[in-house]
Design a protein around this motif. Structure first.
Motif, PDB file in Angstrom:
ATOM      1  N   MET A   1       0.839  -1.198   0.000  1.00 21.04           N
ATOM      2  CA  MET A   1       0.000   0.000   0.000  1.00 21.04           C
ATOM      3  C   MET A   1       0.872   1.244   0.000  1.00 21.04           C
ATOM      4  N   GLN A   2       0.590   2.170  -0.898  1.00 24.50           N
ATOM      5  CA  GLN A   2       1.311   3.437  -0.943  1.00 24.50           C
ATOM      6  C   GLN A   2       0.510   4.492  -0.190  1.00 24.50           C
ATOM      7  N   ILE A   3       1.104   5.014   0.871  1.00 22.58           N
ATOM      8  CA  ILE A   3       0.448   6.003   1.711  1.00 22.58           C
ATOM      9  C   ILE A   3       1.181   7.335   1.572  1.00 22.58           C
ATOM     10  N   ALA A   4       0.435   8.395   1.331  1.00 24.44           N
ATOM     11  CA  ALA A   4       1.004   9.736   1.250  1.00 24.44           C
ATOM     12  C   ALA A   4       0.602  10.529   2.486  1.00 24.44           C
ATOM     13  N   VAL A   5       1.523  11.368   2.963  1.00 28.40           N
ATOM     14  CA  VAL A   5       1.305  12.165   4.169  1.00 28.40           C
ATOM     15  C   VAL A   5       1.626  13.615   3.871  1.00 28.40           C
ATOM     16  N   THR A   6       0.688  14.499   4.120  1.00 37.31           N
ATOM     17  CA  THR A   6       0.944  15.927   3.996  1.00 37.31           C
ATOM     18  C   THR A   6       1.384  16.493   5.355  1.00 37.31           C
ATOM     19  N   THR A   7       1.950  17.689   5.343  1.00 42.17           N
ATOM     20  CA  THR A   7       2.508  18.357   6.531  1.00 42.17           C
ATOM     21  C   THR A   7       3.320  17.383   7.393  1.00 42.17           C
ATOM     22  N   PRO A   8       4.314  16.693   6.805  1.00 37.88           N
ATOM     23  CA  PRO A   8       5.034  15.652   7.546  1.00 37.88           C
ATOM     24  C   PRO A   8       6.003  16.175   8.594  1.00 37.88           C
ATOM     25  N   THR A   9       6.187  17.493   8.688  1.00 36.51           N
ATOM     26  CA  THR A   9       7.023  18.047   9.765  1.00 36.51           C
ATOM     27  C   THR A   9       6.175  18.769  10.806  1.00 36.51           C
ATOM     28  N   GLY A  10       4.852  18.701  10.668  1.00 35.86           N
ATOM     29  CA  GLY A  10       3.955  19.387  11.590  1.00 35.86           C
ATOM     30  C   GLY A  10       3.805  18.656  12.911  1.00 35.86           C
ATOM     31  N   ASN A  11       3.049  19.249  13.814  1.00 41.07           N
ATOM     32  CA  ASN A  11       2.867  18.675  15.144  1.00 41.07           C
ATOM     33  C   ASN A  11       2.264  17.278  15.104  1.00 41.07           C
ATOM     34  N   VAL A  12       1.368  17.042  14.151  1.00 42.46           N
ATOM     35  CA  VAL A  12       0.764  15.719  13.999  1.00 42.46           C
ATOM     36  C   VAL A  12       1.492  14.914  12.930  1.00 42.46           C
ATOM     37  N   GLY A  13       1.750  15.533  11.791  1.00 41.27           N
ATOM     38  CA  GLY A  13       2.302  14.815  10.651  1.00 41.27           C
ATOM     39  C   GLY A  13       3.611  14.109  10.934  1.00 41.27           C
ATOM     40  N   ARG A  14       4.491  14.724  11.714  1.00 49.77           N
ATOM     41  CA  ARG A  14       5.786  14.082  11.975  1.00 49.77           C
ATOM     42  C   ARG A  14       5.612  12.789  12.765  1.00 49.77           C
ATOM     43  N   HIS A  15       4.601  12.749  13.617  1.00 49.84           N
ATOM     44  CA  HIS A  15       4.342  11.519  14.364  1.00 49.84           C
ATOM     45  C   HIS A  15       3.631  10.485  13.495  1.00 49.84           C
ATOM     46  N   VAL A  16       2.796  10.929  12.555  1.00 50.73           N
ATOM     47  CA  VAL A  16       2.190   9.996  11.603  1.00 50.73           C
ATOM     48  C   VAL A  16       3.286   9.301  10.808  1.00 50.73           C
ATOM     49  N   VAL A  17       4.230  10.084  10.294  1.00 49.48           N
ATOM     50  CA  VAL A  17       5.333   9.513   9.510  1.00 49.48           C
ATOM     51  C   VAL A  17       6.107   8.498  10.340  1.00 49.48           C
ATOM     52  N   ALA A  18       6.470   8.864  11.557  1.00 50.69           N
ATOM     53  CA  ALA A  18       7.253   7.959  12.392  1.00 50.69           C
ATOM     54  C   ALA A  18       6.503   6.668  12.688  1.00 50.69           C
ATOM     55  N   THR A  19       5.209   6.771  12.932  1.00 45.29           N
ATOM     56  CA  THR A  19       4.410   5.573  13.213  1.00 45.29           C
ATOM     57  C   THR A  19       4.335   4.669  11.997  1.00 45.29           C
ATOM     58  N   LEU A  20       4.145   5.245  10.829  1.00 42.21           N
ATOM     59  CA  LEU A  20       4.100   4.436   9.612  1.00 42.21           C
ATOM     60  C   LEU A  20       5.435   3.749   9.345  1.00 42.21           C
ATOM     61  N   VAL A  21       6.519   4.467   9.564  1.00 42.92           N
ATOM     62  CA  VAL A  21       7.845   3.872   9.367  1.00 42.92           C
ATOM     63  C   VAL A  21       8.037   2.699  10.313  1.00 42.92           C
ATOM     64  N   ARG A  22       7.638   2.881  11.561  1.00 47.55           N
ATOM     65  CA  ARG A  22       7.765   1.774  12.512  1.00 47.55           C
ATOM     66  C   ARG A  22       6.897   0.587  12.117  1.00 47.55           C
ATOM     67  N   ALA A  23       5.818   0.848  11.400  1.00 52.21           N
ATOM     68  CA  ALA A  23       4.932  -0.230  10.950  1.00 52.21           C
ATOM     69  C   ALA A  23       5.456  -0.916   9.694  1.00 52.21           C
ATOM     70  N   GLY A  24       6.597  -0.466   9.167  1.00 50.36           N
ATOM     71  CA  GLY A  24       7.179  -1.084   7.982  1.00 50.36           C
ATOM     72  C   GLY A  24       6.762  -0.448   6.678  1.00 50.36           C
ATOM     73  N   VAL A  25       6.110   0.702   6.746  1.00 46.20           N
ATOM     74  CA  VAL A  25       5.658   1.414   5.548  1.00 46.20           C
ATOM     75  C   VAL A  25       6.687   2.477   5.179  1.00 46.20           C
ATOM     76  N   ARG A  26       6.923   2.647   3.894  1.00 49.98           N
ATOM     77  CA  ARG A  26       7.750   3.751   3.404  1.00 49.98           C
ATOM     78  C   ARG A  26       6.797   4.795   2.826  1.00 49.98           C
ATOM     79  N   PRO A  27       6.423   5.812   3.616  1.00 53.39           N
ATOM     80  CA  PRO A  27       5.420   6.760   3.143  1.00 53.39           C
ATOM     81  C   PRO A  27       6.009   7.747   2.141  1.00 53.39           C
ATOM     82  N   ARG A  28       5.128   8.268   1.316  1.00 59.13           N
ATOM     83  CA  ARG A  28       5.474   9.381   0.444  1.00 59.13           C
ATOM     84  C   ARG A  28       5.060  10.653   1.178  1.00 59.13           C
ATOM     85  N   VAL A  29       5.993  11.557   1.410  1.00 59.39           N
ATOM     86  CA  VAL A  29       5.690  12.751   2.182  1.00 59.39           C
ATOM     87  C   VAL A  29       5.726  13.972   1.274  1.00 59.39           C
ATOM     88  N   LEU A  30       4.705  14.818   1.425  1.00 59.45           N
ATOM     89  CA  LEU A  30       4.536  16.001   0.588  1.00 59.45           C
ATOM     90  C   LEU A  30       4.788  17.246   1.436  1.00 59.45           C
TER      91      LEU A  30
END
Length: 293
Positions: A1-30
Motif C-alpha cells: 500500500m502506498q500512503i502519502a502524508v501531507t505536513t510531515p514536519t507538523g505537530n501531527v504529521g511528523r508523528h504519523v510519519v514515524a508511526t508508519l515507518v515503525r509499521a514497515g511502511v515507506r510513506p510518500r511525504v509532501l
C-alpha cells in the motif's frame, strides 16, 4: 500500500510519519522543503516537494497513492478560509484524478456546525467536499491541541493567560502525538469503509481554570487564567498586526463553540486518548518557560 502524508514536519504529521515507518511502511511525504525533514527520517521516506495550494503539483505528487493523510496547511494569511478552499480544491482533484480510495482528514471539533465557527468553517468545507467524492474517508474531529500553548510562551512566562471562553467552560484537550496514532491506525486498517467521523478528545475535558492549575503544577511557574471580552481579544490580535478577516477567523473558533455547542461525538473509549496535559506540559513546556525566566 502506498500512503502519502501531507505536513510531515507538523505537530501531527511528523508523528504519523514515524508511526508508519515503525509499521514497515515507506510513506510518500509532501512538503514544500524536504530539507526540513529530520535527518534520520529522510532515508525512510520518499519526499516530494509540493505546495499544497498548487493543485497540479498535488495531483502529480499523489499518483499511484492508495491512501492519503490530508491536513489543510496553515498560512497565517489574511484570509484563512480562502486558503482552506484552495487546499480543498487540490485534494479534491488529487483524489478524483488519481482515484485515491481512502483519505484520513485532520479536521476539528466544531466542524460539525458547518458555519459560524471561524477558521474551523474552512475544515467543514473540506469535509463536505471529500464526502461528495464518495470515497472512503475518515474525518478526525480533534480537540484543542496542547501545542497551541507554545504560541503563548511570553504570556506563560508572565504568569497569565487571557482567553475569551468562560473559565469554567469545559472542552476537549489533546496531544498531537495521540492524534497521529489514531490517524496512522486508520490509514493502516482495512476494516473501515464509507464516511466515518472519529473524534479525538484527549483524556479529559478541561476548563481553562483547570488548565491554569495543571500548568502551574507541571511547570513550577505560577500561571493564572483571566477571561477578557471578545473586543479585548480583537484589540490584542490587531495590535500584533492581524487584519480584520484573520482576527474574526481566530476569534470565531472560540465564540462559535461557546454557546450551547455539544460535539457530535461524545466521549467514549473510542474517542478518548491517553496523554494528559500534565504529562505533556512537564515534558515539553516547563523547560521552554524556564528558558527566559
Amino acid at each position: 500500500m502506498q500512503i502519502a502524508v501531507t505536513t510531515p514536519t507538523g505537530n501531527v504529521g511528523r508523528h504519523v510519519v514515524a508511526t508508519l515507518v515503525r509499521a514497515g511502511v515507506r510513506p510518500r511525504v509532501l512538503l514544500r522543503d524536504p530539507g526540513r525533514l529530520a535527518p534520520d527520517v529522510r532515508d525512510e521516506v520518499d519526499a516530494v516537494p509540493v505546495d499544497q495550494y498548487d493543485a497540479d503539483a498535488v495531483v502529480a505528487a499523489t499518483e499511484d497513492v492508495d491512501a492519503l493523510f490530508w491536513v489543510d496547511p496553515t498560512t497565517g494569511s489574511a484570509d484563512p478560509l480562502a486558503d482552506c478552499a484552495r487546499a480543498t480544491s487540490s485534494v479534491v482533484r488529487a483524489v478524483t484524478e488519481n482515484r485515491i480510495g481512502r483519505v484520513v482528514f485532520q479536521s476539528s471539533v466544531g466542524a460539525e456546525k458547518r458555519h459560524g465557527a471561524g477558521e474551523i468553517d474552512g475544515l467543514a468545507h473540506t469535509e463536505t467536499a471529500l464526502d461528495d467524492l464518495g470515497v472512503d474517508v475518515t474525518h478526525l474531529r480533534c480537540g484543542y491541541f496542547f501545542t497551541n500553548l507554545e504560541w503563548q510562551l511570553d504570556a506563560l512566562r508572565a504568569g497569565t493567560l487571557q482567553v475569551i471562553l468562560p473559565l469554567d467552560h469545559p472542552m476537549a484537550w489533546v496531544a498531537p502525538r495521540d492524534i497521529a496514532e489514531v490517524a496512522a491506525t486508520r490509514l493502516l486498517s482495512p476494516t473501515w469503509s464509507g464516511r466515518c467521523v472519529q473524534a479525538v478528545h484527549g483524556p479529559a475535558d478541561l476548563t481553562w481554570r483547570q488548565v491554569g492549575h495543571i500548568l502551574t503544577a507541571a511547570t513550577g511557574q505560577q500561571i493564572s487564567v483571566a477571561q477578557i471580552t471578545d473586543d479585548g481579544m480583537r484589540t490584542q490580535l490587531h495590535q500584533v498586526g492581524m487584519p480584520d478577516s484573520l482576527v474574526e477567523a481566530m476569534v470565531g473558533m472560540s465564540t462559535g463553540l461557546r454557546e450551547n455547542f455539544v460535539p457530535e461525538q461524545r466521549r467514549t473509549v473510542r474517542t478518548t486518548t491517553p496523554t494528559t496535559l500534565a504529562a505533556w506540559a512537564y515534558d515539553h513546556l516547563r523547560h521552554r518557560i524556564a528558558e527566559a525566566s
